[in-house]
Design a protein around this motif. Structure first.
Motif, mmCIF file in Angstrom:
data_model
loop_
_atom_site.group_PDB
_atom_site.id
_atom_site.type_symbol
_atom_site.label_atom_id
_atom_site.label_comp_id
_atom_site.label_asym_id
_atom_site.label_seq_id
_atom_site.Cartn_x
_atom_site.Cartn_y
_atom_site.Cartn_z
ATOM 1 N N SER A 160 0.837 -1.203 0.000
ATOM 2 C CA SER A 160 0.000 0.000 0.000
ATOM 3 C C SER A 160 0.868 1.247 0.000
ATOM 4 O O SER A 160 2.060 1.181 0.306
ATOM 5 N N THR A 161 0.263 2.377 -0.351
ATOM 6 C CA THR A 161 0.953 3.658 -0.161
ATOM 7 C C THR A 161 0.137 4.476 0.830
ATOM 8 O O THR A 161 -1.090 4.445 0.815
ATOM 9 N N MET A 162 0.828 5.200 1.686
ATOM 10 C CA MET A 162 0.161 5.949 2.751
ATOM 11 C C MET A 162 1.103 7.047 3.247
ATOM 12 O O MET A 162 2.307 6.945 3.075
ATOM 13 N N HIS A 163 0.544 8.071 3.867
ATOM 14 C CA HIS A 163 1.346 9.207 4.342
ATOM 15 C C HIS A 163 1.901 8.973 5.746
ATOM 16 O O HIS A 163 2.243 9.930 6.451
ATOM 17 N N TRP A 164 1.986 7.735 6.142
ATOM 18 C CA TRP A 164 2.491 7.353 7.473
ATOM 19 C C TRP A 164 2.668 5.845 7.458
ATOM 20 O O TRP A 164 2.143 5.155 6.580
ATOM 21 N N ALA A 165 3.395 5.311 8.433
ATOM 22 C CA ALA A 165 3.438 3.863 8.656
ATOM 23 C C ALA A 165 3.789 3.615 10.108
ATOM 24 O O ALA A 165 4.540 4.396 10.709
ATOM 25 N N ASP A 166 3.248 2.545 10.659
ATOM 26 C CA ASP A 166 3.561 2.204 12.053
ATOM 27 C C ASP A 166 5.055 1.977 12.253
ATOM 28 O O ASP A 166 5.571 2.148 13.350
ATOM 29 N N THR A 167 5.753 1.578 11.184
ATOM 30 C CA THR A 167 7.184 1.275 11.299
ATOM 31 C C THR A 167 8.090 2.451 10.910
ATOM 32 O O THR A 167 9.310 2.267 10.819
ATOM 33 N N LEU A 168 7.521 3.596 10.657
ATOM 34 C CA LEU A 168 8.331 4.756 10.258
ATOM 35 C C LEU A 168 9.358 5.041 11.362
ATOM 36 O O LEU A 168 8.984 5.320 12.505
ATOM 37 N N THR A 188 11.406 7.218 12.786
ATOM 38 C CA THR A 188 11.854 8.572 13.111
ATOM 39 C C THR A 188 11.623 8.791 14.612
ATOM 40 O O THR A 188 10.710 8.186 15.179
ATOM 41 N N PRO A 189 12.410 9.652 15.243
ATOM 42 C CA PRO A 189 12.204 9.897 16.678
ATOM 43 C C PRO A 189 10.773 10.328 16.982
ATOM 44 O O PRO A 189 10.179 9.871 17.964
ATOM 45 N N ALA A 190 10.183 11.173 16.129
ATOM 46 C CA ALA A 190 8.815 11.669 16.395
ATOM 47 C C ALA A 190 7.817 10.523 16.347
ATOM 48 O O ALA A 190 6.900 10.438 17.177
ATOM 49 N N MET A 222 4.257 6.433 18.855
ATOM 50 C CA MET A 222 3.781 5.047 18.978
ATOM 51 C C MET A 222 3.849 4.586 20.447
ATOM 52 O O MET A 222 2.940 3.922 20.933
ATOM 53 N N LYS A 223 4.935 4.962 21.093
ATOM 54 C CA LYS A 223 5.146 4.538 22.479
ATOM 55 C C LYS A 223 4.109 5.203 23.405
ATOM 56 O O LYS A 223 3.479 4.534 24.232
ATOM 57 N N ALA A 224 3.924 6.493 23.226
ATOM 58 C CA ALA A 224 2.979 7.234 24.082
ATOM 59 C C ALA A 224 1.554 6.739 23.843
ATOM 60 O O ALA A 224 0.762 6.599 24.780
ATOM 61 N N ALA A 276 -5.497 32.794 9.089
ATOM 62 C CA ALA A 276 -4.175 32.994 8.463
ATOM 63 C C ALA A 276 -3.100 32.190 9.197
ATOM 64 O O ALA A 276 -2.187 31.639 8.573
ATOM 65 N N THR A 277 -3.217 32.111 10.514
ATOM 66 C CA THR A 277 -2.229 31.355 11.298
ATOM 67 C C THR A 277 -2.326 29.864 10.981
ATOM 68 O O THR A 277 -1.318 29.194 10.747
ATOM 69 N N LEU A 278 -3.557 29.347 10.940
ATOM 70 C CA LEU A 278 -3.738 27.922 10.595
ATOM 71 C C LEU A 278 -3.254 27.662 9.166
ATOM 72 O O LEU A 278 -2.612 26.651 8.893
ATOM 73 N N ALA A 279 -3.548 28.597 8.271
ATOM 74 C CA ALA A 279 -3.158 28.424 6.856
ATOM 75 C C ALA A 279 -1.642 28.391 6.689
ATOM 76 O O ALA A 279 -1.129 27.764 5.772
ATOM 77 N N GLY A 280 -0.934 29.062 7.585
ATOM 78 C CA GLY A 280 0.526 29.102 7.481
ATOM 79 C C GLY A 280 1.205 27.968 8.223
ATOM 80 O O GLY A 280 2.430 27.977 8.375
ATOM 81 N N SER A 281 0.442 26.986 8.668
ATOM 82 C CA SER A 281 1.009 25.914 9.492
ATOM 83 C C SER A 281 2.116 25.143 8.784
ATOM 84 O O SER A 281 1.955 24.701 7.640
ATOM 85 N N VAL A 282 3.214 24.995 9.493
ATOM 86 C CA VAL A 282 4.330 24.161 9.040
ATOM 87 C C VAL A 282 4.597 23.179 10.177
ATOM 88 O O VAL A 282 4.857 23.591 11.297
ATOM 89 N N MET A 283 4.490 21.886 9.887
ATOM 90 C CA MET A 283 4.599 20.873 10.939
ATOM 91 C C MET A 283 5.934 20.149 10.762
ATOM 92 O O MET A 283 6.076 19.306 9.873
ATOM 93 N N ASN A 284 6.880 20.501 11.590
ATOM 94 C CA ASN A 284 8.222 19.938 11.409
ATOM 95 C C ASN A 284 8.481 18.690 12.230
ATOM 96 O O ASN A 284 9.474 18.018 12.022
ATOM 97 N N ASP A 285 7.574 18.380 13.151
ATOM 98 C CA ASP A 285 7.870 17.279 14.062
ATOM 99 C C ASP A 285 6.702 16.304 14.175
ATOM 100 O O ASP A 285 6.407 15.785 15.241
ATOM 101 N N SER A 286 6.030 16.075 13.039
ATOM 102 C CA SER A 286 4.883 15.167 13.039
ATOM 103 C C SER A 286 5.357 13.721 12.957
ATOM 104 O O SER A 286 6.389 13.428 12.345
ATOM 105 N N PRO A 287 4.579 12.774 13.523
ATOM 106 C CA PRO A 287 4.936 11.353 13.373
ATOM 107 C C PRO A 287 5.000 10.915 11.904
ATOM 108 O O PRO A 287 5.678 9.941 11.587
ATOM 109 N N ARG A 288 4.314 11.614 10.997
ATOM 110 C CA ARG A 288 4.341 11.219 9.580
ATOM 111 C C ARG A 288 5.569 11.763 8.849
ATOM 112 O O ARG A 288 5.799 11.454 7.685
#
Ligand code: PHB
Length: 409
Positions: free
Chosen positions: A291-299, A301-303, A308-310, A352-364
């Motif tokens: 499959s293709t997906m924007h995340w995986a349980d096995t990704l 990365t520290p985030a 997953m642990k939390a 405008a603040t929500l529209a400018g969102s940049v997520m640098n530390d997401s689990p994905r």
């Protein structure tokens, strides 16, 4: 209103708050001059968040996972957003488009929510836009529903997606099947917006990469899970590959039925969402599904490892893409609220603040909001091995929905 992008990551931190932004821009005196409505709605007034999600029916697990993910991220903020306490109001959407307008209106007009987090189902989301358009002060944060129009022709200043568009969910797999040399492909899905748009995007990607038209495209009424007759037809067609979209309880049933019909070892199965939050229930029937997906349980990365642990610690379960989308919906709100110091009084500044969102530390992995309010994000190629979606490769980097008719910003 100036478009401000003070939001930078998804973690508790020392944000560039409204107060320090104004101070940096010319001292607090300037705050009264330029922003007379500052702290008009903030302080200790609870921030009201309505969760409009399926807690019953075929998508019940998705709604539960999103809620758990959302609450986890909220807890990481000490259950306060922008310094304000949070009041959560949950409504069972039942994944029923016919009930969507009534449910959304009850949350917006009846309860006076500041944010609606929902829904899961594309048809429910499309119906909700009718309420959201008339309620520009209420923000809609979509933690799943992929209906393309939500961030194309039905886009609005107060509608934001923290998940994916159906186009994004289907498109990357097209080129992959061509690469694997599959020439005779059958598609199968539920007959509603999500299924149709995911498969349409898959076919677009497949044909663009040099594949021909699918030899059959099978549609099943939502939320029907009677697959037997269709599986008999697939066996007779003898395709090289089958590409499907099913989710939740429907995905569990489909994958088991596919293996039960003896197709698993003869015709490779590809999918979107078909192995999300379902692997335990599907057991060995899911092994080998790609499959293709924007995340995986096995990704790795520290985030993601921390998430997953939390998540396991509070739920005793393995996190899913839906849990992650709930988590990121809360992260999106948390960042904006921190940036505004909890003040939701100026709607233009909030959007405008929500529209400018940049997520640098997401689990994905890192993602950012497109100008149409849809995530620009990486898509991973995964294969089920030992009951996990093991990442094989990044299928597409920074995939952006092509957009279409939407004029924002
Ligand atoms: C949708 O209806 O948009 C939808 C539902 C479940 C999924 C993905 C998309 O897993």
């Amino acid at each position: 209103m100036k478009h401000r992008t003070a939001v930078t990551d998804g973690r508790p931190r020392s944000p560039l708050t409204r107060r320090c932004f104004l101070t940096a821009a010319g001292g607090l005196a300037a705050a009264t001059t330029f922003a007379p409505s500052a702290f008009a709605i903030g302080g200790n007034t609870p921030l009201k968040v309505g969760m409009m999600l399926p807690y019953s029916g075929v998508y019940a697990k998705l709604g539960g996972d999103i809620t758990n993910g959302f609450k986890l991220r909220l807890a990481e903020e000490g259950n306060r957003l922008g310094g304000r306490p949070v009041e959560l109001i949950t409504v069972d959407s039942e994944a029923a488009p016919s009930k969507a307008i009534g449910n959304a209106a009850r949350l917006v007009a009846g309860k006076g929510v500041d944010f609606i987090v929902g829904p899961v189902h594309s048809g429910v989301a499309m119906a909700m836009t009718k309420v959201m358009r008339k309620s520009p002060k209420t923000m809609m944060i979509i933690p799943n529903a992929g209906a393309n129009a939500l961030t194309r022709e039905a886009c609005a200043q107060n509608i934001f997606r923290a998940s994916f568009s159906n186009w994004q969910a289907g498109y990357p797999m097209g080129a992959e099947l061509v690469k694997r040399g599959h020439k005779r492909v059958v598609t199968m899905t539920w007959n509603y917006a999500a299924g149709k748009q995911i498969i349409e995007a898959f076919v677009e990607g497949y044909e663009k990469a040099g594949g021909g038209a699918p030899i059959a495209q099978i549609l099943v009424d939502f939320p029907n899970t009677e697959f037997q007759a269709h599986l008999t037809r697939i066996a007779a067609l003898k395709p090289d590959a089958v590409m499907v979209f099913f989710s939740g309880g429907g995905a569990v049933k489909f994958v088991k039925d596919y293996a039960g019909a003896g197709l698993k070892d003869t015709i490779p199965l590809y999918g979107a969402f078909v192995t999300e939050g379902t692997l335990e229930a599907q057991g060995t029937a899911a092994e080998g599904i790609v499959s293709t997906m924007h995340w995986a349980d096995t990704l790795n990365t520290p985030a993601n490892i921390a998430f997953m642990k939390a998540y396991r610690k509070v739920t005793s379960e393995t996190a899913t893409v839906f849990a992650m989308q709930g988590y990121d919906s809360a992260a999106l709100i948390a960042q904006a609220m921190a940036s505004l110091d909890g003040d939701t009084g100026d709607t233009a500044e909030l959007t405008a603040t929500l529209a400018g969102s940049v997520m640098n530390d997401s689990p994905r992995g890192p993602w950012r909001m497109s100008k149409n309010h849809n995530p620009i994000q990486d898509f991973y190629l995964r294969r089920v091995e030992g009951g996990k979606n093991v990442v094989i490769a990044t299928a597409v980097k920074a995939l952006e929905d092509p957009g279409g008719r939407c004029r924002l910003g």
